[in-house]
Motif scaffolding. Structure first.
Motif, PDB file in Angstrom:
ATOM      1  N   SER A   1      -2.338 -19.656  44.041  1.00  0.00           N
ATOM      2  CA  SER A   1      -3.406 -18.703  44.316  1.00  0.00           C
ATOM      3  C   SER A   1      -4.466 -19.306  45.227  1.00  0.00           C
ATOM      4  O   SER A   1      -4.631 -20.534  45.298  1.00  0.00           O
ATOM      5  CB  SER A   1      -4.059 -18.218  43.013  1.00  0.00           C
ATOM      6  OG  SER A   1      -4.867 -19.227  42.455  1.00  0.00           O
ATOM      7  N   HIS A   2      -5.179 -18.413  45.907  1.00  0.00           N
ATOM      8  CA  HIS A   2      -6.298 -18.786  46.766  1.00  0.00           C
ATOM      9  C   HIS A   2      -7.503 -17.934  46.366  1.00  0.00           C
ATOM     10  O   HIS A   2      -7.381 -16.724  46.172  1.00  0.00           O
ATOM     11  CB  HIS A   2      -5.967 -18.524  48.237  1.00  0.00           C
ATOM     12  CG  HIS A   2      -4.781 -19.280  48.733  1.00  0.00           C
ATOM     13  ND1 HIS A   2      -4.876 -20.542  49.292  1.00  0.00           N
ATOM     14  CD2 HIS A   2      -3.455 -18.960  48.746  1.00  0.00           C
ATOM     15  CE1 HIS A   2      -3.666 -20.958  49.642  1.00  0.00           C
ATOM     16  NE2 HIS A   2      -2.790 -20.021  49.314  1.00  0.00           N
TER      17      HIS A   2
ATOM     18  N   ARG B   1     -15.927 -11.696  46.990  1.00  0.00           N
ATOM     19  CA  ARG B   1     -14.917 -12.645  46.540  1.00  0.00           C
ATOM     20  C   ARG B   1     -13.529 -12.071  46.786  1.00  0.00           C
ATOM     21  O   ARG B   1     -13.269 -10.902  46.479  1.00  0.00           O
ATOM     22  CB  ARG B   1     -15.089 -12.945  45.044  1.00  0.00           C
ATOM     23  CG  ARG B   1     -14.047 -13.873  44.433  1.00  0.00           C
ATOM     24  CD  ARG B   1     -14.364 -14.072  42.960  1.00  0.00           C
ATOM     25  NE  ARG B   1     -13.413 -14.935  42.280  1.00  0.00           N
ATOM     26  CZ  ARG B   1     -12.318 -14.504  41.663  1.00  0.00           C
ATOM     27  NH1 ARG B   1     -12.038 -13.204  41.640  1.00  0.00           N
ATOM     28  NH2 ARG B   1     -11.512 -15.338  41.051  1.00  0.00           N
ATOM     29  N   PHE B   2     -12.651 -12.897  47.358  1.00  0.00           N
ATOM     30  CA  PHE B   2     -11.254 -12.501  47.581  1.00  0.00           C
ATOM     31  C   PHE B   2     -10.344 -13.422  46.789  1.00  0.00           C
ATOM     32  O   PHE B   2     -10.578 -14.636  46.707  1.00  0.00           O
ATOM     33  CB  PHE B   2     -10.899 -12.594  49.068  1.00  0.00           C
ATOM     34  CG  PHE B   2      -9.433 -12.387  49.337  1.00  0.00           C
ATOM     35  CD1 PHE B   2      -8.894 -11.111  49.339  1.00  0.00           C
ATOM     36  CD2 PHE B   2      -8.582 -13.465  49.547  1.00  0.00           C
ATOM     37  CE1 PHE B   2      -7.534 -10.914  49.562  1.00  0.00           C
ATOM     38  CE2 PHE B   2      -7.224 -13.284  49.774  1.00  0.00           C
ATOM     39  CZ  PHE B   2      -6.708 -11.998  49.785  1.00  0.00           C
ATOM     40  N   TYR B   3      -9.284 -12.837  46.229  1.00  0.00           N
ATOM     41  CA  TYR B   3      -8.333 -13.621  45.437  1.00  0.00           C
ATOM     42  C   TYR B   3      -6.932 -13.083  45.658  1.00  0.00           C
ATOM     43  O   TYR B   3      -6.726 -11.854  45.726  1.00  0.00           O
ATOM     44  CB  TYR B   3      -8.682 -13.527  43.948  1.00  0.00           C
ATOM     45  CG  TYR B   3      -7.695 -14.233  43.035  1.00  0.00           C
ATOM     46  CD1 TYR B   3      -7.795 -15.588  42.797  1.00  0.00           C
ATOM     47  CD2 TYR B   3      -6.648 -13.531  42.423  1.00  0.00           C
ATOM     48  CE1 TYR B   3      -6.904 -16.244  41.963  1.00  0.00           C
ATOM     49  CE2 TYR B   3      -5.748 -14.177  41.607  1.00  0.00           C
ATOM     50  CZ  TYR B   3      -5.883 -15.539  41.370  1.00  0.00           C
ATOM     51  OH  TYR B   3      -4.989 -16.176  40.565  1.00  0.00           O
ATOM     52  N   ASN B   4      -5.959 -13.966  45.790  1.00  0.00           N
ATOM     53  CA  ASN B   4      -4.559 -13.537  45.771  1.00  0.00           C
ATOM     54  C   ASN B   4      -3.711 -14.568  45.069  1.00  0.00           C
ATOM     55  O   ASN B   4      -4.079 -15.749  44.982  1.00  0.00           O
ATOM     56  CB  ASN B   4      -4.044 -13.242  47.182  1.00  0.00           C
ATOM     57  CG  ASN B   4      -3.674 -14.502  47.944  1.00  0.00           C
ATOM     58  OD1 ASN B   4      -4.154 -15.589  47.648  1.00  0.00           O
ATOM     59  ND2 ASN B   4      -2.837 -14.358  48.951  1.00  0.00           N
ATOM     60  N   GLN B   5      -2.591 -14.128  44.507  1.00  0.00           N
ATOM     61  CA  GLN B   5      -1.698 -15.045  43.818  1.00  0.00           C
ATOM     62  C   GLN B   5      -0.259 -14.566  43.933  1.00  0.00           C
ATOM     63  O   GLN B   5       0.009 -13.375  44.132  1.00  0.00           O
ATOM     64  CB  GLN B   5      -2.078 -15.196  42.338  1.00  0.00           C
ATOM     65  CG  GLN B   5      -1.752 -14.006  41.460  1.00  0.00           C
ATOM     66  CD  GLN B   5      -1.967 -14.275  39.970  1.00  0.00           C
ATOM     67  OE1 GLN B   5      -2.896 -14.967  39.585  1.00  0.00           O
ATOM     68  NE2 GLN B   5      -1.104 -13.730  39.133  1.00  0.00           N
ATOM     69  N   THR B   6       0.666 -15.533  43.795  1.00  0.00           N
ATOM     70  CA  THR B   6       2.080 -15.205  43.698  1.00  0.00           C
ATOM     71  C   THR B   6       2.419 -14.947  42.235  1.00  0.00           C
ATOM     72  O   THR B   6       1.650 -15.286  41.337  1.00  0.00           O
ATOM     73  CB  THR B   6       2.939 -16.361  44.231  1.00  0.00           C
ATOM     74  OG1 THR B   6       2.666 -17.543  43.447  1.00  0.00           O
ATOM     75  CG2 THR B   6       2.609 -16.658  45.689  1.00  0.00           C
ATOM     76  N   ALA B   7       3.580 -14.353  41.998  1.00  0.00           N
ATOM     77  CA  ALA B   7       3.989 -14.030  40.632  1.00  0.00           C
ATOM     78  C   ALA B   7       4.551 -15.261  39.932  1.00  0.00           C
ATOM     79  O   ALA B   7       5.138 -16.154  40.556  1.00  0.00           O
ATOM     80  CB  ALA B   7       5.031 -12.917  40.641  1.00  0.00           C
TER      81      ALA B   7
END
Length: 436
Positions: A327-328, A349-355
């Motif tokens: 995640s970032h 705020r921005f957030y992303n993640q892989t499963a």
């Protein structure tokens, strides 16, 4: 993990000797107290969320939840160098999602998108934390220790830890290390329809009402572990780069062992025929995840004091674990001082993640798999959060309540949205008082 336990024991053993070793040549006739007088913070918040991917009902169903929290934090100066802090909080929530642990105990027709009115629809979480902080005479060495206890209807947690900070270069440079241990125990609560198939099961409660696959016979076994231990180690470095620029770096590692699955979260298999009572699908099994997990995060902050009115605070963190999640996180906050007493706080705020390797949505798992979950917190997603806050500060504490003067008020609102159906909002308020 033996490494983390051994490191933590060594850390605690060295903590005292490092912190209390004082140089005689640093003795002075006068030193400023770390905390001049007793301070009391009252913090409160109201949180609400909604969505259509409830883990309690296997990745479908309502995620409605509301939570109201109140916390008192009391900081007491014991002498010039030592501060005792007591943090006590209570959180009360109502959850349409968790109410469907038993969807059959209300007056309504059972449905994953409709809340049940049973006992699991709400609960109260309580927490008490005590911490002790000691600063050296020159204020270049700071050591602290803490002990915490928290409880909810399905778990109990005991935590303890400590930290050490060292300032150099006329306090322009700081390095720190912190370590914590949390020992949790679960009161394992399973979906209602599966309890009859556990070790003490006495037969299914409404077999004549089953539709679809009427031969409902899940291959369910109860968990043999009911504890979860978490060990964390954090390293920090902070540097004043310029009179208007400050940066910091942080490295954190967490090792968890024990029951990491949530016992009441259902899973539905694609290779098992569906069974229903009313409009609610009966669970094929519960979430099953590995009994260990290692999490690592690296992050940094950069704060730029543009002028007396504007500051820019930026943050970035990269996270990964051995369950397959990467995640970032990136955020920016721009405090704007509009007067001597009032400051505004817009933020993004921005957030992303892989499963996670073990995630799958509704009816995507096979019954032959060893691990599986339909908890969308472990899915792939992007999220955005907008925030706005305002603070009022009165260094002269002109407004008094009993023996305490009001020093500051902080109000903030955040709106959070994922690119799934999930969204939430929270409003927080903080009031700081100092003893006259």
């Amino acid at each position: 993990m033996t490494f983390f336990r051994n490191y933590f024991v060594l850390f605690l053993g060295l903590l005292g000797s490092i912190a209390f070793a004082q140089d005689d040549q640093n003795d002075t006739q006068y030193k400023k107290r770390v905390l001049e007088t007793t301070e009391v913070d009252f913090l409160t918040s109201y949180y609400s969320q909604d969505g259509d991917n409830a883990a309690v009902s296997g990745g479908i169903g309502t995620e409605k939840l509301t939570d109201a929290t109140g916390t008192f934090v009391v900081s007491i100066p014991l002498n010039d160098d030592d501060v005792l802090t007591i943090d006590a909080g209570v959180s009360a929530y109502t959850s349409a999602s968790s109410s469907n642990i038993n969807p059959f105990d209300g007056g309504r027709r059972a449905d994953p998108f409709v809340a049940s009115s049973g006992a699991s629809s709400g609960d109260t979480w309580v927490n008490l934390t005590g911490s002790y902080t000691h600063s050296s005479d020159d204020r270049n060495n700071i050591v602290s220790g803490k002990l915490s206890v928290s409880s909810e209807y399905d778990y109990f947690s005991l935590g303890f830890g400590g930290s050490y900070s060292r300032l150099f270069n006329e306090k322009n440079t700081e390095v720190s290390v912190k370590a914590n241990v949390y020992l949790d125990s679960w009161n394992t609560i399973y979906p209602y329809e599966l309890r009859a198939f556990g070790a003490n099961g006495i037969g299914f409660f409404r077999p004549t009402e089953i539709t679809g696959n009427v031969n409902y016979n899940p291959n369910f076994t109860e968990f043999d572990k009911t504890n979860r231990n978490s060990y964390s180690l954090g390293l920090g470095f902070s540097q004043i780069l310029h009179r208007n620029l400050q940066g910091s770096l942080a490295f954190d590692v967490i090792q968890q062992q024990g029951l990491l699955s949530t016992p009441f979260q259902r899973v539905y298999f694609s290779d098992v025929a569906d069974s229903f009572i009313e409009d609610f699908q009966l669970a094929d099994d519960v979430e099953r995840l590995p009994d260990s997990r290692t999490k690592i995060a690296l992050g940094g902050r950069l704060n730029w004091f543009v002028n007396e009115l504007i500051t820019v605070r930026t943050f970035y963190r990269y996270y990964f674990d051995d369950w397959g999640i990467n995640s970032h996180t990136a955020s920016v906050e721009v405090p704007i001082k509009i007067s001597d007493k009032f400051t505004l706080y817009p933020s993004y705020r921005f957030y992303n993640q892989t499963a996670a390797d073990y995630f799958g949505g509704y009816e995507t798992h096979l019954s032959t798999l060893e691990f599986y979950t339909s908890d969308y917190d472990l899915s792939e997603y992007n999220a955005n959060q907008l925030g706005f806050g305002a603070s009022y500060t009165d260094i002269f504490t002109q407004l008094n309540i009993w023996e305490f003067g009001l020093k500051s008020i902080d109000l903030k609102f955040y709106k959070y949205d994922r690119d799934t159906t999930f969204s939430s909002s929270i409003i927080t308020a903080g009031f700081k008082f100092v003893m006259d």
